[in-house]
Design an enzyme around this catalytic site. Structure first.
Site, PDB file in Angstrom:
ATOM      1  N   ASP A  90       2.740  -4.704  -6.980  1.00 59.87           N
ATOM      2  CA  ASP A  90       3.975  -5.151  -7.619  1.00 59.87           C
ATOM      3  C   ASP A  90       4.649  -4.024  -8.394  1.00 59.87           C
ATOM      4  O   ASP A  90       4.167  -3.607  -9.442  1.00 59.87           O
ATOM      5  CB  ASP A  90       3.633  -6.317  -8.574  1.00 59.87           C
ATOM      6  CG  ASP A  90       4.881  -6.939  -9.188  1.00 59.87           C
ATOM      7  OD1 ASP A  90       5.988  -6.690  -8.675  1.00 59.87           O
ATOM      8  OD2 ASP A  90       4.739  -7.677 -10.178  1.00 59.87           O
ATOM      9  N   ASP A 286      11.713  -4.360  -6.191  1.00 61.62           N
ATOM     10  CA  ASP A 286      10.542  -5.117  -6.617  1.00 61.62           C
ATOM     11  C   ASP A 286       9.679  -5.567  -5.440  1.00 61.62           C
ATOM     12  O   ASP A 286       9.985  -6.547  -4.768  1.00 61.62           O
ATOM     13  CB  ASP A 286      11.024  -6.338  -7.406  1.00 61.62           C
ATOM     14  CG  ASP A 286       9.876  -7.142  -7.971  1.00 61.62           C
ATOM     15  OD1 ASP A 286       8.719  -6.689  -7.877  1.00 61.62           O
ATOM     16  OD2 ASP A 286      10.135  -8.233  -8.499  1.00 61.62           O
TER      17      ASP A 286
END
Ligand SMILES: *[C@@H]1O[C@H](CO)[C@@H](O)[C@H](O)[C@H]1NC(C)=O
Ligand SMILES: *[C@@H]1O[C@H](CO)[C@@H](O)[C@H](O)[C@H]1NC(C)=O
Ligand SMILES: *[C@@H]1O[C@H](CO)[C@@H](O)[C@H](O)[C@H]1NC(C)=O
Ligand SMILES: *[C@@H]1O[C@H](CO)[C@@H](O)[C@H](O)[C@H]1NC(C)=O
Length: 474
Positions: A90, A286
């Site tokens: 992430d 992201d």
């Protein structure tokens, strides 16, 4: 800002502890880099998976979607002797955390965490307690809370001793997260008012494993289930054209904390999608988010052009799967000449249920509106798969190029130190330090003059699908 938007991934892969290790780049003459192979999780048992879904509330379709193999994971081990984990990578958060063996979620009868690994501090001789203030929450409302601890982390042939991470006693996800963003975004800093600690990129630099806090992400295309994350290096074989560097935007009066860049325009075929006269959109790159979230007015134009039907309740848009065969593409423009083309085939997600209404197969569309109070715009995996992205945290820059899906033999070059550390990258025009940020993002008023340039002829079928119909399809 934590921008992870994934929930309980039903990972179906067993996790052997010792085999979390893999390729190690030889040292000495070879570049000092650490390569992780990433894996897109696949769901195997669709019937069981559907049963799970039906037991959930109607508005949690995103949970189901995340189960559909749209999550990039890597294998690590923690502790002595090693305990194996499969964690999601992430770029939108900055802590590594894993579930505790005795967490309320993991102790459920279905043993949801068995496939991804749980941590038992008691079983590790190298465990040390740091504090009880670990509490991370993500924009999708999920989160984890428990202790910060240190232990030995192993991956890719590297060993990092006394590495700080979170242990979730209380979490809403059966899968741990490897957040690799700025230390300023660590939960310890944002939620507990503590100083930063060395998270993974920082620790690798500190240990001399890589030269600067920088890494390259290559997710590969939708047809492929593996990608790679390369710390300290760039693999020139994984992109085509030039690697163009744009500045990361810094929110006013705060330090760099998220990977915001300026999206200067979006085009679908000949259709200009950008908001007329509006400001540039600050978007976050992201990897922990499956979809791409853009301002509502832009998304409305795109939906009109491709004939997508949006379900506000479910927060997703449906398109005929045949849209994937259209030659048109969506082009994302950044500071010139940085641009990324995303083919329709990369934006149409097969949810795996054949034969919808009228024999038309229905798929999900990879771009959705950024709703909610913050109206955060995110370029998630449906965008990232088409890009090769170098995150340079030391210089606060991102370098982008079109992904090369046909890449075979690696050509890895080390990222050194200094201003132009990313090899072969060229600066975008006027890429001076820019100060902008989420607050300057304006979703503006709607200007929905989208021209129906793609007419798959499915609008009627899709329009007739109410939520009840969707329940049948999904
Ligand atoms: C991670 O471990 C799982 C379980 O052993 C294995 O199937 C998978 O291939 C591994 N992934 C990578 C990227 O090494
Ligand atoms: C799990 O174990 C830890 C450490 O012994 C303890 O602090 C915590 O309360 C336990 N959590 C649950 C849910 O039993
Ligand atoms: C760890 O060990 C201690 C003492 O041996 C015990 O009280 C505790 O419950 C154990 N915690 C877990 C999570 O097993
Ligand atoms: C963690 O933070 C969230 C949101 O700030 C809060 O609701 C929750 O109670 C916290 N959890 C713990 C265990 O402190």
């Amino acid at each position: 800002m934590h921008t992870h938007a994934l929930l309980s991934a039903a990972c179906c892969l067993a996790l052997p502890c010792a085999s979390a290790l893999h390729l190690r780049e030889p040292r000495d003459a070879s570049p000092r880099v650490v390569k992780f192979d990433l894996q897109r999780n696949e769901i195997r048992d669709k019937v069981a998976h559907d049963r799970n879904r039906l037991s959930r509330r109607a508005d949690t379709v995103s949970t189901k979607i995340d189960n559909e193999g749209l999550l990039y994971t890597l294998n690590i081990s923690i502790g002595t002797p090693p305990q194996g984990f499969m964690v999601a990578v992430d770029t939108g958060s900055s802590d590594l955390w894993v579930n505790a063996a005795n967490s309320s979620l993991c102790e459920r009868r279905s043993k949801p965490c068995d496939a991804t690994g749980t941590y038992s501090a008691n079983s590790s001789s190298t465990y040390n307690y740091v504090g009880g203030w670990f509490n991370v929450s993500y924009v999708d409302g999920s989160g984890a809370a428990g202790d910060y601890v240190t232990d030995t982390l192993r991956f890719g042939g590297e060993t990092v001793e006394d590495f700080q991470f979170g242990v979730g006693y209380d979490s809403s996800s059966d899968q741990g997260i490897m957040g690799i963003g700025y230390p300023a975004d660590e939960a310890q800093v944002t939620d507990a008012d503590q100083r930063t600690y060395r998270n993974l990129p920082a620790q690798l630099v500190h240990n001399g494993v890589i030269q600067s806090s920088a890494y390259s992400l290559w997710l590969n295309d939708l047809d492929s289930s593996t990608g790679s994350l390369l710390f300290g290096g760039v693999d020139h074989s994984r992109y085509t054209g030039d690697l163009v560097t744009v500045p990361i935007l810094r929110p006013e009066s705060s330090s760099y904390s998220s990977f915001y860049v300026a999206l200067t325009g979006v085009q679908l075929g000949d259709n200009e999608i950008s908001q007329k006269g509006g400001p540039e959109v600050a978007v976050v790159l992201d990897s922990g988010t499956s979809f791409t979230y853009l301002p509502e007015s832009m998304v409305a134009s795109i939906y009109e052009a491709v004939g997508a039907e949006y379900s506000a309740t479910e927060g997703v848009a449906f398109v005929p799967c045949s849209l994937a065969d259209e030659q048109a593409k969506v082009t994302f423009y950044f500071e010139s000449p940085a641009r990324i083309d995303v083919a329709m085939s990369e934006l149409v997600l097969d949810v795996g249920e054949p034969g919808g209404l009228g024999g038309a197969e229905v798929c999900l569309f990879g771009i959705v509106p950024s709703l909610g109070s913050g109206s955060l715009s995110l370029l998630g995996d449906t965008f990232l798969r088409s890009a090769y992205v170098v995150f340079d945290l030391d210089n606060n820059e991102i370098s982008l190029a079109q992904s090369n899906f046909k890449a075979k033999k690696s050509e890895i070059a080390e990222i050194g130190t200094g201003d132009d550390a990313v090899p072969s990258a060229t600066d975008a025009d006027g890429s001076d330090a820019t100060s902008a940020g989420p607050s300057s993002t304006d979703t503006g008023s709607d200007e929905d003059d989208g021209v129906g340039m793609l007419q798959p002829g499915m609008g009627g079928v899709l329009a007739s699908l109410g939520l009840a119909g969707l329940g049948l399809l999904l």
